[in-house]
Design a protein around this motif. Sequence first.
Motif, PDB file in Angstrom:
ATOM      1  N   PHE A 175     -29.130  40.940   1.606  1.00 47.35           N
ATOM      2  CA  PHE A 175     -28.624  41.197   2.718  1.00 47.35           C
ATOM      3  C   PHE A 175     -29.204  42.701   3.662  1.00 47.35           C
ATOM      4  N   ALA A 176     -30.421  43.057   3.134  1.00 48.77           N
ATOM      5  CA  ALA A 176     -31.001  44.244   3.528  1.00 48.77           C
ATOM      6  C   ALA A 176     -31.586  43.992   4.974  1.00 48.77           C
ATOM      7  N   LEU A 177     -31.964  42.831   5.415  1.00 50.06           N
ATOM      8  CA  LEU A 177     -32.401  42.797   6.592  1.00 50.06           C
ATOM      9  C   LEU A 177     -31.279  41.906   7.767  1.00 50.06           C
ATOM     10  N   ASP A 178     -30.301  42.112   7.193  1.00 51.95           N
ATOM     11  CA  ASP A 178     -29.104  41.292   8.293  1.00 51.95           C
ATOM     12  C   ASP A 178     -29.052  41.942   9.442  1.00 51.95           C
ATOM     13  N   THR A 179     -29.103  43.323   9.550  1.00 47.47           N
ATOM     14  CA  THR A 179     -28.747  43.860  10.863  1.00 47.47           C
ATOM     15  C   THR A 179     -29.890  43.792  11.878  1.00 47.47           C
ATOM     16  N   PRO A 182     -27.471  34.444  11.743  1.00 46.68           N
ATOM     17  CA  PRO A 182     -27.247  35.703  11.520  1.00 46.68           C
ATOM     18  C   PRO A 182     -25.960  36.236  12.095  1.00 46.68           C
ATOM     19  N   LEU A 183     -25.548  35.123  13.127  1.00 45.14           N
ATOM     20  CA  LEU A 183     -24.004  35.644  13.723  1.00 45.14           C
ATOM     21  C   LEU A 183     -23.057  35.072  12.686  1.00 45.14           C
ATOM     22  N   MET A 184     -23.365  34.152  12.025  1.00 46.86           N
ATOM     23  CA  MET A 184     -22.408  33.481  11.020  1.00 46.86           C
ATOM     24  C   MET A 184     -22.422  34.471   9.701  1.00 46.86           C
ATOM     25  N   HIS A 185     -23.529  35.086   9.420  1.00 51.28           N
ATOM     26  CA  HIS A 185     -23.544  35.877   8.225  1.00 51.28           C
ATOM     27  C   HIS A 185     -23.135  37.253   8.643  1.00 51.28           C
ATOM     28  N   SER A 186     -22.923  37.731   9.496  1.00 53.44           N
ATOM     29  CA  SER A 186     -22.268  38.913   9.818  1.00 53.44           C
ATOM     30  C   SER A 186     -20.956  39.042   9.569  1.00 53.44           C
ATOM     31  N   GLU A 187     -20.465  40.287   9.193  1.00 51.81           N
ATOM     32  CA  GLU A 187     -19.030  40.504   8.650  1.00 51.81           C
ATOM     33  C   GLU A 187     -18.305  41.058   9.849  1.00 51.81           C
ATOM     34  N   GLN A 193     -18.951  24.643   8.892  1.00 56.66           N
ATOM     35  CA  GLN A 193     -19.202  25.768   8.114  1.00 56.66           C
ATOM     36  C   GLN A 193     -19.183  27.055   8.544  1.00 56.66           C
ATOM     37  N   THR A 194     -19.360  27.005   9.948  1.00 58.13           N
ATOM     38  CA  THR A 194     -19.222  28.050  10.745  1.00 58.13           C
ATOM     39  C   THR A 194     -17.784  28.663  11.016  1.00 58.13           C
ATOM     40  N   GLN A 195     -16.907  27.664  11.081  1.00 57.53           N
ATOM     41  CA  GLN A 195     -15.491  28.061  11.110  1.00 57.53           C
ATOM     42  C   GLN A 195     -14.910  28.427   9.622  1.00 57.53           C
ATOM     43  N   ALA A 196     -15.610  27.935   8.647  1.00 53.14           N
ATOM     44  CA  ALA A 196     -15.039  28.384   7.382  1.00 53.14           C
ATOM     45  C   ALA A 196     -15.346  29.929   7.377  1.00 53.14           C
ATOM     46  N   HIS A 197     -16.722  30.269   7.719  1.00 50.77           N
ATOM     47  CA  HIS A 197     -17.044  31.814   7.524  1.00 50.77           C
ATOM     48  C   HIS A 197     -16.443  32.592   8.520  1.00 50.77           C
ATOM     49  N   ARG A 252     -14.527  40.791   5.658  1.00 53.97           N
ATOM     50  CA  ARG A 252     -15.761  40.896   5.015  1.00 53.97           C
ATOM     51  C   ARG A 252     -16.046  39.376   4.106  1.00 53.97           C
ATOM     52  N   PHE A 253     -17.177  39.333   3.508  1.00 55.72           N
ATOM     53  CA  PHE A 253     -17.331  38.174   2.611  1.00 55.72           C
ATOM     54  C   PHE A 253     -16.882  38.458   1.336  1.00 55.72           C
ATOM     55  N   PRO A 254     -15.793  38.149   0.550  1.00 56.93           N
ATOM     56  CA  PRO A 254     -15.725  38.837  -0.812  1.00 56.93           C
ATOM     57  C   PRO A 254     -16.658  38.422  -1.772  1.00 56.93           C
TER      58      PRO A 254
END
Length: 194
Positions: free
Chosen positions: A79-83, A112-117, A143-147, A156-158
Motif C-alpha cells: 500500500f506504499a504508493l496508494d496515495t 485506486p479509488l476503490m482501494h482508498s479507505e 466488487q466496487t460496491q463490496a469495497h 478502513r479495510f480490516p
Amino acid sequence: MVAPEQVLEFWLDKVGPKGWYAVDEAVDAEIRERFMTTWEAARAGGLSLWLTYPSGALAYLILTDQFSRNMFRDNGTAFALDTAALGVAKLSICKGWDLKIDAAARQFFYLPLMHSENLCDQDRCIRLMVERMPPSAANNLLQTQAHREVIRQFGRFPYRNDALSRQPTRGEQDYAAKGGYGHTLRQLQADVAA
C-alpha cells in the motif's frame, strides 16, 4: 527501468483479464523480477514523464496500484504508493484520459479509488464504474460496491490490519469470523439476484 509500454504489454496482453485478480506466485515473482526497479523509481518520485499522456498514466497506475499488491502480498509495502496512485488517478480522470483507453483497461484508472479507505473516493468509484464502464463490467461494479460497504461499516479495510500492524476492533474480528470481504460480496450478489 522499463518503459510504460512494457508495463502495458505485460499486464494487458500477457497476464490479461483472467490473471489480473488471480493469486499466482509465478506472476508475482515475474513482476518483482521485471518491474521492481521501475517501482522503486516511482516510489522515489520519478517517472514524471509517464504522467504526461493517457497510456503513460495508465502504466503508472498499473505499476503503483496493481504491481504493488502483487510484489508485496500480505505486506504493508503493498500500500506504499496508494496515495501517489490515487492522485494520478484523480488527475487523469479530470483530464478525461480514462476515456481514451479501451474499456477493459480503463478500470485501472478507477481501482485506486476503490482501494482508498475514504468513503468519498468509494462513492466516486461507483459513479465512474456506472457512467464510464460498459454493462459487461457488472462484476467490477459489484466488487466496487463490496469495497464501499466495508468502508461504510469500518472506515478502513480490516483485511489490511495485519500487514499494516493495525489493531483490529471487536467488530472487525467478528466480521473476519463471518467470512470478511467474501461474506460482504456474497450478500451483495444475493441482493442483486433477489
